[in-house]
Design a protein around this motif. Structure first.
Motif, short mmCIF file in Angstrom:
data_model
loop_
_atom_site.label_atom_id
_atom_site.label_comp_id
_atom_site.label_asym_id
_atom_site.label_seq_id
_atom_site.Cartn_x
_atom_site.Cartn_y
_atom_site.Cartn_z
N UNK A 84 -1.85 -14.67 -0.77
CA UNK A 84 -1.04 -13.57 -0.21
C UNK A 84 -1.51 -13.17 1.19
N UNK A 85 -2.73 -13.56 1.54
CA UNK A 85 -3.27 -13.11 2.82
C UNK A 85 -2.46 -13.59 4.01
N UNK A 86 -1.80 -14.74 3.87
CA UNK A 86 -1.06 -15.30 5.00
C UNK A 86 0.16 -14.45 5.35
N UNK B 295 5.63 -15.98 -0.34
CA UNK B 295 4.30 -16.38 0.15
C UNK B 295 4.19 -17.82 0.58
N UNK B 296 4.94 -18.73 -0.04
CA UNK B 296 4.81 -20.15 0.28
C UNK B 296 5.18 -20.44 1.74
N UNK C 30 9.71 -11.06 -2.76
CA UNK C 30 10.93 -11.83 -3.00
C UNK C 30 11.51 -11.46 -4.38
N UNK C 31 12.77 -11.70 -4.63
CA UNK C 31 13.80 -11.92 -3.63
C UNK C 31 13.98 -10.63 -2.83
N UNK D 157 2.59 -28.29 -6.92
CA UNK D 157 2.78 -26.85 -7.05
C UNK D 157 3.58 -26.26 -5.90
N UNK D 158 4.90 -26.32 -6.02
CA UNK D 158 5.78 -25.79 -4.99
C UNK D 158 5.73 -24.27 -4.92
N UNK D 159 5.01 -23.63 -5.85
CA UNK D 159 4.88 -22.18 -5.85
C UNK D 159 3.53 -21.71 -5.29
#
Length: 327
Positions: free
Chosen positions: A278-280, A124-125, A96-97, A249-251
């Motif tokens: 990051x795995x997701x 990632x979120x 991102x972005x 933690x919105x990040x």
């Protein structure tokens, strides 16, 4: 189990996090890394156990064995790098972005569709399991009818050269504010009828801090703040008619706590254990590739484009532009 030969384009800080992630995934092979410096690529490959190291991006995209490329360059280079990958039929997971502006995103998504090659954004979120947890709390009506969402994210990172530079598409919005916008989109949707925003500028001409209000067609509002000049509480809060919830933690969602109308804590959910988080996004890309799809379920192409359009509108209101805009 098939091991997907994954490569990283760019060898900076965030690439290191991805490399550690890949090394911990049994269905991923740390196959190749590319940098504009062969020495840097070789050092990176040796440190993280990559099979090949390339001193140019061109060499990487020409390697027929590569099955998925993660782009970890500065924002200003995302478009050119992703386009190069897609034109060589290489699936892309771009940090991102996604691009600098919506026209660049449209062109990449057009190429993805035309060539039937995966193009995904590494926000990632959106891929994390906690997203479904929070969405279910809202769907179950635990806080009643939601009306207002707030999200704050800030770091003391204004001294970083890439964030000060218009030429590298710097500023708080594309680096930090993008998370707050995605937070609003995940939990309030995209039916926005008006955006009102303002920012404080740096002397180099990028946004140092910004505030964005999203006005939804049904009367709800999201109020979002981001900065690269200070540490924030990183909280995402959703207010409803019968209570509210707080996301820590919105990040990188750590927990969600639900409170009733009497301010009593009635539920807390912690995030599951993770490698790095990051795995997701990597697994989402692999799943899409296995299904023969060109987008992920968590971040479809319509969502990628919508976020770029929202950020374009904010920058239009501020008078912030980058020399690397456009296609």
């Amino acid at each position: 189990m098939k091991q997907w030969k994954m490569a990283i384009l760019g060898a900076g800080h965030i690439a290191q996090t991805m490399a550690r992630t890949m090394a911990g995934m049994p269905n991923v092979e740390c196959y190749a890394v590319a940098s504009r410096s062969l020495t840097k690529a070789q050092e990176f490959a040796k440190r993280f156990g990559f099979y090949r190291a390339y001193g140019s991006y061109e060499e990487l995209v020409l390697d027929d064995a590569v099955e998925l490329i993660y782009i970890a360059t500065p924002h200003s280079h995302h478009y050119a790098c992703a386009k190069q990958c897609l034109l060589h039929d290489k699936p892309v997971l771009c940090e991102k972005a996604f691009t600098v502006d919506a026209p660049q995103a449209k062109e990449l998504l057009r190429l993805s569709k035309e060539r039937h090659i995966l193009a995904a954004e590494a926000i990632w979120t959106r891929y994390m399991p906690m997203v479904q947890t929070i969405q279910k709390i809202l769907k179950d009506g635990m806080i009643g009818k939601p009306s207002v969402l707030t999200c704050n994210l800030g770091y003391q990172i204004a001294d970083k050269e890439r964030l000060k530079s218009p030429g590298l598409a710097g500023g708080a919005l594309l680096d930090v504010g993008v998370y707050t916008l995605h937070f609003a989109s995940m939990f309030f949707g995209d039916e926005v009828e008006n955006i009102v925003s303002s920012c404080v500028m740096t002397d180099t001409g990028v946004d140092a801090s910004n505030a964005v209000a999203l006005h939804y067609r049904d009367g709800r509002m999201a109020v979002l703040n981001s900065t690269m000049c200070g540490i924030s509480d990183r909280k995402g809060i959703i207010y409803g008619s019968n209570g509210f919830l707080i996301v820590e933690n919105c990040n990188n969602f750590e927990s969600v706590s639900v409170y009733d109308a009497g301010y009593n804590l009635i539920l807390t959910k912690e995030r599951p254990d993770q490698l790095t988080g990051f795995e997701y996004e990597v697994q989402a890309c692999i799943s899409a590739l296995e299904r023969g799809e060109i987008q992920t379920e968590a971040v479809p192409h319509t969502e990628i484009l919508k976020m770029m359009e929202w950020m374009d509108e904010c920058r239009r209101q501020w008078g912030v532009s980058y020399p690397c805009e456009g296609v």
